[in-house]
Design an enzyme around this catalytic site. Structure first.
Site, short mmCIF file in Angstrom:
data_model
loop_
_atom_site.label_atom_id
_atom_site.label_comp_id
_atom_site.label_asym_id
_atom_site.label_seq_id
_atom_site.Cartn_x
_atom_site.Cartn_y
_atom_site.Cartn_z
N GLU A 225 0.86 -1.20 0.00
CA GLU A 225 0.00 0.00 0.00
C GLU A 225 0.88 1.24 0.00
O GLU A 225 0.68 2.17 -0.76
CB GLU A 225 -0.94 -0.02 1.21
CG GLU A 225 -1.85 1.21 1.27
CD GLU A 225 -2.92 1.17 2.37
OE1 GLU A 225 -3.22 0.08 2.88
OE2 GLU A 225 -3.45 2.24 2.69
N ARG A 303 -7.48 2.48 13.39
CA ARG A 303 -8.36 1.32 13.16
C ARG A 303 -8.32 0.36 14.35
O ARG A 303 -9.30 -0.31 14.65
CB ARG A 303 -8.04 0.61 11.85
CG ARG A 303 -9.25 -0.19 11.34
CD ARG A 303 -9.00 -0.83 9.99
NE ARG A 303 -9.50 -0.07 8.86
CZ ARG A 303 -10.77 -0.08 8.45
NH1 ARG A 303 -11.68 -0.80 9.05
NH2 ARG A 303 -11.14 0.64 7.40
N GLU A 706 -10.50 -8.08 3.87
CA GLU A 706 -9.81 -8.21 5.15
C GLU A 706 -10.56 -8.99 6.23
O GLU A 706 -9.94 -9.72 7.01
CB GLU A 706 -9.48 -6.81 5.69
CG GLU A 706 -8.46 -6.06 4.86
CD GLU A 706 -8.44 -4.59 5.22
OE1 GLU A 706 -9.38 -3.87 4.81
OE2 GLU A 706 -7.52 -4.18 5.94
#
Ligand code: MTE
Ligand code: HPA
Ligand code: MOS
Length: 750
Positions: A225, A303, A706
């Site tokens: 990423e 997160r 995910e």
């Protein structure tokens, strides 16, 4: 539908970076990096290396025409070290030669002298010394301080979870070559725009002089990423300076040493419950080991906080996160993006509470599951909440009570072999928590022979996004899928792309494809109305390539309309931009509606443990999962199986060990054990929750990438349950991964 890429893969027809025939004259690069964890560079001497066979150039910080800066969220990371190094593996220089071997040999001739400085590897030590990447983050709900007095049970503890190496099959790599307009980079990246933006900055060129093209990745799992960028920039810098194509593919061992992994966490929790098992209060502090620079750590820490209560409603919560700066390679995104680390802690708290209270963990889990309209610690209220449905359906479909009973009977009859099981419910928010990233665009061309080319920002990395986008385009246009080709991801065709991440690839790009296809449909319907001599194009429909007027067949077909449209000088190209509606998040109050929706599911994991040897086998993983209306069941099942096995690996056998000097000892597949086919559960049974269309996903689907990873967390507790059957009063330190060695230590320590 098959994932059409897989046919090419097994034939060896798919082109990964290292399979692309490089242009003539291509040079090869090798990265020279710091051998120490922290220190000053006192001397750096390239003179011998420059004389080495085949060497064409050596590039370091001083050769960068633009700024030596590749930080994404925070500008704190240089491409090449300047006067200090901050981790073993910190890139210092890039050697370019006629072959990779020559480049590598030259690297050995670089002379460097360092002054060693004290290094920190423990996140708690970093926090104590106030070495934080960002000020601490805090999510709060209710009133935790007054809630404790209402709790009959208060349980405290600490939890460690280890890092995880991505082991994508294709290591990091890129090829850069000079073009008339600037530099073109073929990169194995999840974030083509990040590569483009950063290369432009390094080279001091505007972004319109850099083109990034991505065919596919041999896996990313978050590791590409942000962290594909550095290697692409090194190749681009050398290509620009030498005016020659330059290729850099990291050898496996270097990839493991130099790149970031899942963040290790060390956490403290305190949980308060009523005597019948209702959780009233939960306080948790996460010490995230961020490594030497920010990378994506702040977003990942957030997160962790978003998912710190997993799929439970807890009325009083205080969750604090500290992103701690250490002298290890910057840790980065990995499937789940901090979520798993948060969820492991709350599950530990529940298991520990169950033990203290003499209750079944499943009873506490069930009692506290999220209901419709419950408020999460970040202020969002649940809707279409399927937490309870999935949990109860798991019991119905797979007779969970019988499973536990059979295990008990087995354990009574067997002395040295014990079985264990655990339930793992999940709740995972879908959207980038960085709200602005929730956008994508699509560019769809229909050619005059009726073939169609679809461009989007999505990067194919094995998750099947191309197959899904193909299906979405075919369904929207109501044409045969064989007409559609999904193009490479290219920054010249699709600008300002968000990375393919956060499980949002299909959602964001799929909606953009739908919008672009609908524009085309409207145009060709108009053509149809004209051809049929009708005024009202809205009465035209196209079904399976046939044209209908007021639901009656006409002589026209899709291909006729395409040809007619061209002759009438009507554009057969459409572009559309999509952004997720109604999401927002306030970073000051830490409240908002960050997610478009949530994914729910429940799994039961069963294990058999050899208590003499400490080794174990997973007998089964049974799951009820909410797929929405799956666009492609084979792909979605593949994502489930892959995610589950990856999650089991994180919790059990994948162990990263650094020596006291910050050097990674487990830097090869001989020492870093990853799940293989023998490790995989003997049985994975997946039941799709019925009747659960999702209004917020394309074709009413739900994101899949995910969430399944987090079912693997149950493996830890399945194992501790089996261990307790052998040694009932065992006191265990919650420290994942639970390797066979750690199991033996826990079973036999004094
Ligand atoms: N599946 C495969 N085969 N390879 C991958 O690299 N990455 C995972 C998941 N599944 C990955 C994968 C991660 S971390 C994410 S965020 C999503 O796929 C990204 O793709 P999507 O948004 O299209 O689901
Ligand atoms: N997931 C993955 N990548 C991200 C996110 C996220 O929530 N936010 C920023 N980058
Ligand atoms: Mo996935 S960790 O969001 O690339």
């Amino acid at each position: 539908m098959r994932n059409y890429d897989s046919i090419q893969h097994v034939r060896g027809d798919s082109l990964f970076i290292d399979d692309i025939t490089p242009p003539q004259g291509t040079l090869y690069g090798y990265v020279y990096y710091s051998p120490i964890a922290h220190g000053k560079i006192l001397q750096l001497d390239f003179s011998e290396a420059l004389k080495s066979t085949g060497v064409k150039g050596i590039f370091s910080a001083k050769d960068i025409p633009g700024v030596n800066q590749i930080g994404g969220i925070i500008q704190d990371e240089n491409l090449f070290a300047e006067d200090s190094v901050h981790f073993v593996g910190h890139p210092i220089a890039f050697i370019v030669a006629d072959t990779q071997l020559h480049a590598h040999e030259a690297a050995k001739k670089i002379k460097s002298i360092y002054e060693k400085l004290p290094a920190i590897f423990d996140p708690r030590q970093a926090a104590a010394e106030n070495k934080l990447i960002i000020p601490h983050r805090k999510f709060e709900l209710g009133n935790i301080d007054s809630a404790w007095s209402e709790c009959e049970y208060i349980i405290e503890g600490s939890v460690e979870s280890g890092g995880q190496e991505h082991i994508y099959l294709e290591t990091q790599g890129s090829i850069a070559f000079p073009t008339e307009s600037g530099i073109k980079i073929i990169s194995a990246t999840q974030g083509p725009t990040a590569v483009q933006r950063t290369a432009a900055k390094i080279l001091n060129l505007p972004m319109n002089r850099i083109e990034v093209d991505v065919q596919r990745l041999g896996g990313g799992f978050g590791g590409k990423e942000d962290q594909a960028t550095a290697w692409a920039c090194m190749a681009a810098l050398a290509a620009y300076k030498l005016n020659t194509p330059v290729k850099l593919v990291l050898p496996r061992q270097e990839d493991i040493r130099l790149t970031g992994k899942r963040h290790p966490y060390s956490s403290d929790y305190k949980i308060g419950l009523t005597k019948d098992g209702k959780i009233l209060a939960y306080e948790v502090t996460f010490y995230q080991n961020a490594g030497a620079t920010a990378d994506l750590s702040p977003a990942i820490l957030d997160r962790t906080l978003f998912h710190c209560t997993n799929s439970y409603f807890i009325p009083n919560v205080r969750a604090t996160g500290l992103s701690c700066k250490t002298n290890l390679p910057p840790f980065t995104a990995f499937r789940g993006f901090g979520g798993p680390q948060g969820m492991f802690v709350i599950e530990t708290a529940i298991y520990k509470a169950a033990l203290v209270m003499g209750m079944e963990p499943a009873e506490i889990q069930r009692k506290n599951l999220l209901n419709e309209g419950d408020e999460l610690p970040y202020g969002q209220k649940t809707f279409n909440c399927n937490a309870i449905r999935c949990f109860d359906e798991l019991d119905h479909k797979f007779s969970v009570k019988n499973i536990f009973q059979e295990i008990e009977e087995f354990n009574m009859k067997n002395k040295l072999v014990k079985k264990g099981a655990a339930i793992m419910p999940i709740c995972f928010g879908i959207s980038f928590t960085t709200t602005f990233l929730n956008q994508a665009s699509a560019l769809v061309h229909i050619y005059t022979d009726g073939s169609i080319r679809v461009n989007t920002a999505a990067v194919e990395m094995g998750q099947g996004v191309n197959a899904k986008l193909k299906r979405i385009a075919a369904r929207t246009l109501s044409v045969n899928e064989s007409r559609i080709k999904v193009d490479t991801t290219n920054t010249s065709r699709i600008s300002n792309t968000s990375p393919t991440a956060a499980s949002k690839g299909t959602d964001l790009n799929g909606f953009a494809v739908i919008d672009a296809c609908n524009i085309l449909i409207e145009r060709i319907k108009k053509v149809a109305a004209e051809e049929l001599g009708k005024d009202d194009a809205s009465k035209i429909s196209i079904i399976d390539e046939n044209v209908f007027y007021e639901n009656e067949p006409t002589i026209l077909t899709f291909i006729d309309l395409v040809k007619k449209a061209y002759l009438k000088r009507i554009s057969l190209t459409a572009q559309a931009h999509h952004s997720t509606p109604n999401i927002f998040f306030d970073l000051k109050s830490n409240k908002g509606n960050p997610f478009a929706y949530h994914i729910y599911g429940s799994a039961i994991i069963q294990v058999t443990l050899d208590c003499l040897r400490g080794i174990y086998e997973f007998d089964s993983v049974k799951v009820v999962h909410d797929f929405g209306e799956s666009i492609d069941q084979i792909i979605d099942i593949g994502q489930m199986e892959g995610g589950i096995v990856q999650g089991l690996g994180w919790m059990t056998i994948e162990e990263l060990i650094w020596n006291g000097e910050g050097k990674l000892l487990t830097d090869a597949l001989s020492t870093y054990k990853i799940p293989d086919i023998h490790f995989a559960p003997k049985e994975i049974k997946i039941h799709a929750l019925e009747n659960s269309p999702n209004d917020f996903g394309p074709l009413r689907s739900k994101a899949i990438g995910e969430p399944p990873f987090m079912y693997g967390i149950g493996a830890y507790f399945a194992l501790t349950n089996a261990m307790r059957a052998f040694r009932p009063n065992m006191k265990i330190k919650y420290d994942a991964p639970l390797t066979p060695e750690k199991i033996l230590l826990n079973l036999y320590n004094k």
